[in-house]
Design an enzyme around this catalytic site. Structure first.
Site, PDB file in Angstrom:
ATOM      1  N   SER A   1       0.846  -1.186   0.000  1.00 33.07           N
ATOM      2  CA  SER A   1       0.000   0.000   0.000  1.00 33.07           C
ATOM      3  C   SER A   1       0.890   1.249   0.000  1.00 33.07           C
ATOM      4  O   SER A   1       1.729   1.403  -0.882  1.00 33.07           O
ATOM      5  CB  SER A   1      -0.965  -0.037   1.189  1.00 33.07           C
ATOM      6  OG  SER A   1      -1.976   0.939   1.062  1.00 33.07           O
TER       7      SER A   1
ATOM      8  N   GLU B   1      -1.421  -3.039  -8.123  1.00 31.60           N
ATOM      9  CA  GLU B   1      -2.637  -3.406  -7.392  1.00 31.60           C
ATOM     10  C   GLU B   1      -3.222  -2.130  -6.800  1.00 31.60           C
ATOM     11  O   GLU B   1      -2.542  -1.104  -6.729  1.00 31.60           O
ATOM     12  CB  GLU B   1      -2.338  -4.436  -6.302  1.00 31.60           C
ATOM     13  CG  GLU B   1      -1.424  -3.961  -5.183  1.00 31.60           C
ATOM     14  CD  GLU B   1      -2.137  -3.222  -4.073  1.00 31.60           C
ATOM     15  OE1 GLU B   1      -3.247  -3.644  -3.673  1.00 31.60           O
ATOM     16  OE2 GLU B   1      -1.601  -2.210  -3.580  1.00 31.60           O
TER      17      GLU B   1
ATOM     18  N   HIS C   1      -4.083  -5.553  -1.316  1.00 29.31           N
ATOM     19  CA  HIS C   1      -5.283  -5.357  -0.497  1.00 29.31           C
ATOM     20  C   HIS C   1      -6.282  -6.482  -0.733  1.00 29.31           C
ATOM     21  O   HIS C   1      -7.399  -6.263  -1.207  1.00 29.31           O
ATOM     22  CB  HIS C   1      -5.928  -4.014  -0.821  1.00 29.31           C
ATOM     23  CG  HIS C   1      -5.090  -2.828  -0.507  1.00 29.31           C
ATOM     24  ND1 HIS C   1      -4.134  -2.330  -1.374  1.00 29.31           N
ATOM     25  CD2 HIS C   1      -5.047  -2.016   0.590  1.00 29.31           C
ATOM     26  CE1 HIS C   1      -3.555  -1.262  -0.837  1.00 29.31           C
ATOM     27  NE2 HIS C   1      -4.093  -1.050   0.358  1.00 29.31           N
TER      28      HIS C   1
END
Length: 316
Positions: A119, A220, A284
Site C-alpha cells: 500500500s 494493485e 489489499h
C-alpha cells in the site's frame, strides 16, 4: 511472443534470510493503528520469533503514525539495529512519501535486511530499489494481515520467502482457488517492481519515481473506481513509463468488476505487445502473497506462471 532484453539487468542484492528464532522489528512509517502488543508478541512467539516494537508504532498525529521525525528515526533505527533480522510495517495509509528525501540510503544499503509492507509502503520499495539496490518484499502488514487472520497462504508465502525456502528457479505458488487471467500472452524476463498503482503515479516526476526500464511491473489498488484506474494507467502511459516495461503482473484491484478491468487492461497494454498476467493475489486482498521487489523474474503470461530467477535471501 517473447520480450527479449534490450540490455542486461544486474540483479538487486539479496538480503540475509530470516533466521530461526530471529527478531522482527515493527515500524509505522505511514498511518497509525492500535496494536495489541500481547497478541502480536504471542502470535510471533508461536511461530518462533520475537518482536521489537519501535516507539512510533504507539504514536498518532492525525492520519500519521507520529511526526515525520519519529517515523524516519524508527526506519533508520530498525535498519541500523544489528539485532533486528527483518522489518515489518504496522500498516499502510498515508505519509510514507514525506520521508523519502530524508532517508539515509547508505545506512539502509549497509544494513540490508528483509523489509516488508504494501500500500503506502510502495514508496519505500521504489526508493530503496532506486537508491539502495537490495530486494524488498511486497507482503503482509502486521495489523491488517498477519494479525488479521488472512487466509493461510498469506502466512506461508511470507515465511517461506523470508526463510529462503523459495530459491532461484522456483515457480512462485499461486492458489488454484483464484484463477489467473492472461490479458496478453508471452514470456518476459525482467526486474519485478511496483506495488500500489496510486502510489506509483503519485511519485512520478520526483527523484523516487519507478525506474521502469526493463521492469516487470506489478500493480494493485483498492477503493479506486474503474475510471480512476484508467486515469492512473493513462498517466503512466503519457509519462513514458509503460513503454519501457517488459511485462505486467496485475494484482487485486478491489472494488472493480473483473470483466471491466480486463477490457481496460487489454486496451492499455495490447498496443505495447508485452505479456500481461492478471489476478495475482497480492496487496489489499485475502490471501495476500509475498512478492520480491527488485528481483529478477520470468513472467510467462500464457502459461500463467511467475518464476524467480535469482535468490532473494541468503542463509548465513
Amino acid at each position: 511472443m517473447t520480450v527479449k532484453p534490450t540490455h542486461v539487468l544486474s540483479p538487486h542484492a539479496p538480503v540475509p534470510a530470516l533466521p530461526a528464532e530471529g527478531l522482527i522489528g515493527v515500524i509505522a512509517p505511514a498511518g497509525p493503528a492500535p496494536l495489541d502488543t500481547d497478541k502480536a508478541t504471542a502470535w510471533m512467539r508461536a511461530r518462533g520469533y520475537a518482536l521489537r516494537i519501535f516507539p512510533g508504532v504507539y504514536e498518532k498525529e492525525g492520519y500519521l503514525a507520529g511526526s515525520d521525525e519519529r517515523r524516519l528515526a524508527d526506519l533508520h533505527a530498525a535498519f541500523a539495529d544489528p539485532q533486528v533480522d527483518a522489518i515489518i510495517c504496522l500498516r499502510g495509509g498515508y505519509g510514507t512519501p514525506r520521508l523519502l528525501d530524508r532517508i539515509d540510503f547508505d545506512l539502509l544499503r549497509n544494513n540490508a535486511k528483509p523489509f516488508i509492507g504494501y500500500s503506502d509502503i510502495t514508496a519505500l520499495h521504489l526508493a530503496i530499489s532506486r537508491y539502495a539496490g537490495f530486494v524488498t518484499f511486497h507482503g503482509p502488514l502486521l495489523n491488517a494481515d498477519l494479525l488479521g487472520d488472512r487466509k493461510r497462504p498469506t502466512e506461508s508465502s511470507f515465511f517461506n520467502m523470508l526463510r529462503g525456502q523459495v530459491k532461484a528457479g522456483s515457480v512462485l505458488t499461486h492458489p488454484v482457488a483464484y484463477p489467473l487471467i492472461t490479458i496478453e500472452p508471452g514470456i518476459a524476463h525482467g526486474r519485478l517492481l511496483g506495488g500500489n498503482l496510486s502510489m506509483i503515479a503519485a511519485v512520478m516526476g520526483t527523484p523516487y519515481a519507478i525506474d521502469a526500464e526493463g521492469v516487470i511491473l506489478f500493480i494493485e489498488d483498492i477503493n479506486e473506481p474503474l475510471y480512476r484506474i484508467d486515469r492512473l494507467l493513462t498517466h503512466l502511459r503519457l509519462a513514458g513509463t509503460l513503454g519501457q516495461l517488459r511485462g505486467v503482473l496485475v494484482g487485486d484491484v478491489a472494488g472493480v468488476e473483473t470483466a471491466a478491468l480486463e477490457r481496460l487492461l487489454k486496451q492499455t497494454f495490447e498496443p505495447l505487445r508485452i505479456p500481461v498476467l492478471a489476478g495475482w493475489r497480492s496487496g489489499h486482498c485475502d490471501p495476500n502473497l509475498t512478492l520480491p521487489m527488485g528481483a529478477l523474474v520470468k513472467l510467462d503470461a500464457g502459461g500463467k506462471a511467475l518464476v524467480l530467477e535469482q535468490d532473494v535471501v541468503i542463509k548465513s
